[in-house]
Design a protein around this motif. Structure first.
Motif, PDB file in Angstrom:
ATOM      1  N   ARG A 171       0.867  -1.014  -0.044  1.00 32.80           N
ATOM      2  CA  ARG A 171      -0.341  -0.058   0.088  1.00 32.80           C
ATOM      3  C   ARG A 171       0.851   1.463   0.158  1.00 32.80           C
ATOM      4  O   ARG A 171       1.894   1.459   0.061  1.00 32.80           O
ATOM      5  N   VAL A 172       0.706   2.027  -0.498  1.00 36.18           N
ATOM      6  CA  VAL A 172       1.523   3.384  -0.569  1.00 36.18           C
ATOM      7  C   VAL A 172       0.382   4.308  -0.023  1.00 36.18           C
ATOM      8  O   VAL A 172      -0.964   4.377   0.121  1.00 36.18           O
ATOM      9  N   VAL A 173       0.796   5.010   1.194  1.00 40.71           N
ATOM     10  CA  VAL A 173       0.274   6.085   2.197  1.00 40.71           C
ATOM     11  C   VAL A 173       1.402   7.229   1.887  1.00 40.71           C
ATOM     12  O   VAL A 173       1.913   7.550   1.413  1.00 40.71           O
ATOM     13  N   THR A 174      -0.273   8.804   2.084  1.00 41.69           N
ATOM     14  CA  THR A 174       0.375   9.597   2.385  1.00 41.69           C
ATOM     15  C   THR A 174       0.615  10.195   3.702  1.00 41.69           C
ATOM     16  O   THR A 174      -0.348  10.499   4.466  1.00 41.69           O
ATOM     17  N   VAL A 175       2.212  10.720   3.912  1.00 45.01           N
ATOM     18  CA  VAL A 175       2.329  11.622   4.983  1.00 45.01           C
ATOM     19  C   VAL A 175       2.653  12.714   4.840  1.00 45.01           C
ATOM     20  O   VAL A 175       3.325  13.469   3.852  1.00 45.01           O
ATOM     21  N   ASP A 196       4.268  18.989   8.892  1.00 44.00           N
ATOM     22  CA  ASP A 196       4.519  20.025   9.194  1.00 44.00           C
ATOM     23  C   ASP A 196       6.607  20.294   9.240  1.00 44.00           C
ATOM     24  O   ASP A 196       7.431  20.086   9.778  1.00 44.00           O
ATOM     25  N   LYS A 197       6.877  21.622   8.787  1.00 42.56           N
ATOM     26  CA  LYS A 197       7.898  22.099   8.254  1.00 42.56           C
ATOM     27  C   LYS A 197       8.687  22.419   9.394  1.00 42.56           C
ATOM     28  O   LYS A 197      10.281  22.644   9.782  1.00 42.56           O
ATOM     29  N   ARG A 198       7.853  23.470  10.454  1.00 45.35           N
ATOM     30  CA  ARG A 198       8.185  24.063  11.512  1.00 45.35           C
ATOM     31  C   ARG A 198       8.601  23.128  12.830  1.00 45.35           C
ATOM     32  O   ARG A 198       9.857  23.125  13.175  1.00 45.35           O
ATOM     33  N   SER A 199       7.512  21.688  13.002  1.00 42.77           N
ATOM     34  CA  SER A 199       7.965  21.374  14.205  1.00 42.77           C
ATOM     35  C   SER A 199       8.234  20.246  13.717  1.00 42.77           C
ATOM     36  O   SER A 199       8.761  19.405  14.870  1.00 42.77           O
ATOM     37  N   GLY A 200       7.943  19.673  13.069  1.00 44.06           N
ATOM     38  CA  GLY A 200       8.847  18.049  12.041  1.00 44.06           C
ATOM     39  C   GLY A 200       7.458  17.041  12.176  1.00 44.06           C
ATOM     40  O   GLY A 200       7.701  15.874  12.100  1.00 44.06           O
ATOM     41  N   LYS A 201       6.120  17.553  13.294  1.00 43.96           N
ATOM     42  CA  LYS A 201       4.917  16.355  13.031  1.00 43.96           C
ATOM     43  C   LYS A 201       4.458  16.225  12.209  1.00 43.96           C
ATOM     44  O   LYS A 201       4.366  16.591  11.506  1.00 43.96           O
ATOM     45  N   VAL A 202       4.457  14.600  12.433  1.00 41.35           N
ATOM     46  CA  VAL A 202       4.412  13.877  11.270  1.00 41.35           C
ATOM     47  C   VAL A 202       2.563  13.428  11.642  1.00 41.35           C
ATOM     48  O   VAL A 202       2.174  12.491  12.284  1.00 41.35           O
ATOM     49  N   LYS A 203       1.966  13.892  10.294  1.00 35.53           N
ATOM     50  CA  LYS A 203       0.557  13.280  10.464  1.00 35.53           C
ATOM     51  C   LYS A 203      -0.203  12.291   9.242  1.00 35.53           C
ATOM     52  O   LYS A 203       0.143  12.775   7.838  1.00 35.53           O
ATOM     53  N   THR A 204      -0.405  11.319   9.410  1.00 34.20           N
ATOM     54  CA  THR A 204      -1.097  10.476   8.059  1.00 34.20           C
ATOM     55  C   THR A 204      -1.853  10.615   8.003  1.00 34.20           C
ATOM     56  O   THR A 204      -2.891  10.959   8.134  1.00 34.20           O
ATOM     57  N   SER A 205      -1.731  11.069   6.135  1.00 40.43           N
ATOM     58  CA  SER A 205      -2.945  10.918   5.678  1.00 40.43           C
ATOM     59  C   SER A 205      -4.073   9.655   5.360  1.00 40.43           C
ATOM     60  O   SER A 205      -2.964   8.320   5.604  1.00 40.43           O
ATOM     61  N   LYS A 206      -5.151   9.666   4.314  1.00 33.49           N
ATOM     62  CA  LYS A 206      -5.589   7.870   4.686  1.00 33.49           C
ATOM     63  C   LYS A 206      -4.599   8.041   3.700  1.00 33.49           C
ATOM     64  O   LYS A 206      -3.739   7.607   2.501  1.00 33.49           O
ATOM     65  N   ASP A 207      -5.102   5.888   3.414  1.00 37.79           N
ATOM     66  CA  ASP A 207      -4.148   5.582   2.759  1.00 37.79           C
ATOM     67  C   ASP A 207      -4.502   4.866   1.583  1.00 37.79           C
ATOM     68  O   ASP A 207      -6.266   5.195   1.086  1.00 37.79           O
ATOM     69  N   LYS A 208      -4.193   4.521   0.706  1.00 38.67           N
ATOM     70  CA  LYS A 208      -4.324   4.669  -0.536  1.00 38.67           C
ATOM     71  C   LYS A 208      -3.692   3.375  -1.542  1.00 38.67           C
ATOM     72  O   LYS A 208      -2.485   2.757  -1.531  1.00 38.67           O
ATOM     73  N   ASP A 209      -5.014   2.877  -2.714  1.00 42.33           N
ATOM     74  CA  ASP A 209      -4.189   1.178  -3.274  1.00 42.33           C
ATOM     75  C   ASP A 209      -2.797   2.178  -4.195  1.00 42.33           C
ATOM     76  O   ASP A 209      -2.891   3.508  -4.762  1.00 42.33           O
TER      77      ASP A 209
END
Length: 89
Positions: free
Chosen positions: A69-73, A76-89
């Protein structure tokens, strides 16, 4: 002699004040690099980075997981915090 000493002191003061302003601006605009964003996304999703796109406030990283599966993550440029988006096929 006194006038030239004053001019030299003024130049020194102006040099240090400009340097302090530049340092303060750099620390306020501190952001992570594209490669750091890719590494954070890779670790968060335990996969292989396919692509990194840059916007004004974040990096969008596409990661291929071991499941295929390909996921989009978003990172954030300033904080470096990672936020996962919905999964894509």
């Amino acid at each position: 002699m006194t006038l030239s000493l004053r001019v030299v002191m003024l130049c020194i003061v102006l040099t240090f004040s400009c340097a302090n302003t530049a340092i303060a601006q750099q620390s306020n605009n501190a952001s992570i690099t594209k490669s750091e964003a890719a590494e954070r996304a890779r670790k968060a999703e335990n996969g292989r980075v396919l692509k990194v796109e840059q916007t004004s406030s974040k990096y969008r990283v596409k990661v291929l997981k071991k499941s295929g599966r390909v996921v989009t993550v978003d990172v954030d440029k300033r904080s470096g915090k990672v936020k996962t988006s919905k999964d894509k096929d």
